[in-house]
Structure formats: structure tokens, C-alpha cells
Design a protein around this motif. Structure first.
Motif, PDB file in Angstrom:
ATOM      1  N   ASP A   1      56.462  48.063  20.459  1.00 24.61           N
ATOM      2  CA  ASP A   1      55.024  48.269  20.260  1.00 24.61           C
ATOM      3  C   ASP A   1      54.597  47.783  18.884  1.00 24.61           C
ATOM      4  N   ARG A   2      55.421  48.109  17.890  1.00 22.34           N
ATOM      5  CA  ARG A   2      55.078  47.663  16.529  1.00 22.34           C
ATOM      6  C   ARG A   2      55.125  46.136  16.448  1.00 22.34           C
ATOM      7  N   TYR A   3      56.093  45.523  17.156  1.00 19.66           N
ATOM      8  CA  TYR A   3      56.170  44.063  17.150  1.00 19.66           C
ATOM      9  C   TYR A   3      54.902  43.445  17.744  1.00 19.66           C
ATOM     10  N   GLU A   4      54.382  44.011  18.811  1.00 16.21           N
ATOM     11  CA  GLU A   4      53.164  43.482  19.421  1.00 16.21           C
ATOM     12  C   GLU A   4      51.960  43.618  18.488  1.00 16.21           C
ATOM     13  N   ASP A   5      51.864  44.747  17.798  1.00 15.80           N
ATOM     14  CA  ASP A   5      50.745  44.941  16.860  1.00 15.80           C
ATOM     15  C   ASP A   5      50.799  43.941  15.716  1.00 15.80           C
ATOM     16  N   ILE A   6      51.992  43.776  15.141  1.00 18.09           N
ATOM     17  CA  ILE A   6      52.104  42.843  14.008  1.00 18.09           C
ATOM     18  C   ILE A   6      51.896  41.407  14.471  1.00 18.09           C
ATOM     19  N   PHE A   7      52.365  41.071  15.667  1.00 17.94           N
ATOM     20  CA  PHE A   7      52.180  39.713  16.171  1.00 17.94           C
ATOM     21  C   PHE A   7      50.705  39.422  16.459  1.00 17.94           C
ATOM     22  N   ALA A   8      49.968  40.429  16.948  1.00 20.72           N
ATOM     23  CA  ALA A   8      48.528  40.254  17.163  1.00 20.72           C
ATOM     24  C   ALA A   8      47.806  40.049  15.829  1.00 20.72           C
ATOM     25  N   GLU A   9      48.211  40.798  14.812  1.00 20.94           N
ATOM     26  CA  GLU A   9      47.614  40.606  13.488  1.00 20.94           C
ATOM     27  C   GLU A   9      47.969  39.241  12.915  1.00 20.94           C
ATOM     28  N   TYR A  10      49.186  38.758  13.214  1.00 20.94           N
ATOM     29  CA  TYR A  10      49.590  37.432  12.739  1.00 20.94           C
ATOM     30  C   TYR A  10      48.748  36.335  13.399  1.00 20.94           C
ATOM     31  N   GLN A  11      48.402  36.509  14.660  1.00 19.20           N
ATOM     32  CA  GLN A  11      47.598  35.506  15.344  1.00 19.20           C
ATOM     33  C   GLN A  11      46.157  35.477  14.848  1.00 19.20           C
ATOM     34  N   ARG A  12      45.684  36.544  14.243  1.00 19.12           N
ATOM     35  CA  ARG A  12      44.308  36.578  13.722  1.00 19.12           C
ATOM     36  C   ARG A  12      44.179  35.904  12.366  1.00 19.12           C
ATOM     37  N   LEU A  13      45.272  35.412  11.831  1.00 16.67           N
ATOM     38  CA  LEU A  13      45.198  34.710  10.543  1.00 16.67           C
ATOM     39  C   LEU A  13      44.476  33.376  10.732  1.00 16.67           C
ATOM     40  N   PRO A  14      43.819  32.891   9.685  1.00 11.94           N
ATOM     41  CA  PRO A  14      43.143  31.587   9.798  1.00 11.94           C
ATOM     42  C   PRO A  14      44.163  30.460   9.895  1.00 11.94           C
ATOM     43  N   LEU A  15      43.725  29.358  10.482  1.00 14.60           N
ATOM     44  CA  LEU A  15      44.624  28.228  10.646  1.00 14.60           C
ATOM     45  C   LEU A  15      44.960  27.566   9.321  1.00 14.60           C
TER      46      LEU A  15
END
Length: 251
Positions: free
Chosen positions: A193-207
Motif C-alpha cells: 500500500d505504501r509503495y502504491e502511494d509513493i508511486f502515485a506521488e512520484y507520477q505527479r512530479l513535473p516532467l
């Protein structure tokens, strides 16, 4: 006058020196050991000790003591018949009226037929020819086929090593306890669950990362993802995990 003892030309020639006379000896060698007689005596001492041919050397009878009647006669012991200490039971007589008592309770013929029907067919033995002369040997057990990879326990830790690890951990002053399976599964689910949360936050980073804070945040998130993946792999790989009893007190 002719003097025979006078000087002559023949006295100037080289004369062959006269050799000393050889003393007369019994053998052709000059040297003879003083122990030769002992050697010959020891050689011939037991030369005929094992001879078996010919008459045996026995002492001759003394004429002063003639033989008497039945002097060399030895009486043999009497032959006693063998008597059993107990009697064997008599053999039962055959009674044609009671034929059922001699019947076998087990039918071996039917049992053999059933065993053959239920048995698996024998597979032909596989050979391999090693040379042009036709010499062959069995494939099974030769090492040419990897039969061990088809075993059920292939690639797994042997059971004796697992028991040794458990006994080794239990022998260290009982300071380690085994983590329950439910707690291990719960921990794996929380990490996922923590991996999914951090990965979602990582995808919200700007390009395009232009600021220092965005770069720092990206490195932090990548490190967290790598650590969580490593922890999940460790927990899923090891079924038995030991932890310290008072791990909450450790700082």
C-alpha cells in the motif's frame, strides 16, 4: 777369449719380468672366507628335513623285550545308539472324508493374477552407443540427463538446514522469537500500500525538473521505492523470520 758373462747386445733389450709362482690352491679364487664352512653347514643342515619319500625311520625292536600277545591292540569305545530326549508328535493320518481340512485358505493363483493386473508396465531401459563397435551403457544415472531438475524440492533449501537455523536461533539465550505468519503477511500488505502511494506521488512530479526542491523530492521518492521493493522481496522470499524480543526498546 770368449767370455759368456761378458757384455752383449742382447742384454740391452727389454726383458719381460718374471711372474711370481702361484701357490697351489684347491679353488681358482685367491681369497677364501673363514666362514665358508659355516655357510655350507647351514645350507645342508635342513636340506632333507621335509623329504617324504621312502620308509619312515622307526626304532628297531629290542630283542631283550619281545612283543607280547595283544600288546599293540587298542580297544575302541563302544558305540552307543542315539536316543532322543523327547518324542516327536506322530504324523496325522490322511482321512479322505475330511478333504476340507487340507485346503488352503489363501488362493495364490488369483492373488498373483491381480498383482500382475494392477502392476505398472515395465519401461524399456534406455541405452546409448558410445563407439562404432556397438559398446553401450545406460543413460539413466550416467549424468547426461538432468533428472534432478524434475524433483519437487529442486532449488529449495533442504529441511535439515531450516531446522538447523531454527535451533541455532533458539540457542542464543532465547533472545530471538519467530515472527508469526499473520504478522508477516500484514507487513507485506502495508508495504505494498505504501509503495502504491509513493508511486502515485512520484507520477505527479513535473516532467521537467527545474527547481532544487523538485530534484530533491524525486531522489527521495526513488530511494523510498527501491527500499520498499527490497523489503517486500525479503519478506516474500523468507517464510521464517526471527526478530528480537524487546525490539521496541532498541533505539
Amino acid at each position: 777369449m770368449n767370455n759368456s758373462n761378458g757384455e752383449t747386445i742382447y742384454n740391452l733389450l727389454n726383458q719381460i719380468p718374471k711372474s711370481l709362482p702361484i701357490p697351489p690352491t684347491n679353488s681358482k679364487h685367491y681369497y677364501r672366507s673363514i666362514f665358508s664352512s659355516n655357510v655350507l653347514h647351514n645350507l645342508n643342515k635342513n636340506k632333507h628335513s621335509h623329504r617324504t619319500m621312502g620308509l619312515a625311520i622307526e626304532p628297531k625292536p629290542d630283542p631283550c623285550h619281545p612283543l607280547r600277545r595283544r600288546q599293540n591292540y587298542f580297544e575302541l569305545p563302544e558305540i552307543t545308539p542315539f536316543i532322543r530326549s523327547h518324542k516327536m508328535p506322530p504324523i496325522p493320518k490322511f482321512n479322505p472324508q475330511n478333504k476340507n481340512q487340507y485346503k488352503l485358505t489363501k488362493n495364490y493363483i488369483e492373488e498373483n493374477i491381480n498383482n500382475i493386473k494392477n502392476s505398472l508396465p515395465t519401461c524399456p531401459r534406455r541405452y546409448i552407443v558410445s563407439d562404432r563397435k556397438g559398446n553401450k551403457y545406460l543413460i539413466d544415472g550416467s549424468g547426461l540427463q538432468k533428472d534432478f531438475i524434475h524433483k519437487k524440492n529442486y532449488g529449495q533449501i533442504p529441511s535439515y538446514l531450516q531446522t538447523y537455523k531454527i535451533s541455532e536461533c533458539n540457542s542464543k539465550d532465547n533472545s530471538m522469537i519467530l515472527m508469526p505468519a499473520e504478522e508477516r503477511l500484514c507487513l507485506i500488505n502495508n508495504l505494498k500500500d505504501r509503495y502504491e502511494d509513493i508511486f502515485a506521488e512520484y507520477q505527479r512530479l513535473p516532467l521537467r525538473l527545474e527547481t532544487a526542491s523538485a530534484i530533491i523530492k524525486q531522489t527521495y521518492l526513488t530511494n523510498e521505492l527501491v527500499n520498499i521493493e527490497r523489503d517486500i522481496d525479503f519478506l516474500e522470499k523468507h517464510q521464517q523470520i526471527f526478530i528480537v524480543k524487546n525490539y521496541s526498546d532498541i533505539k
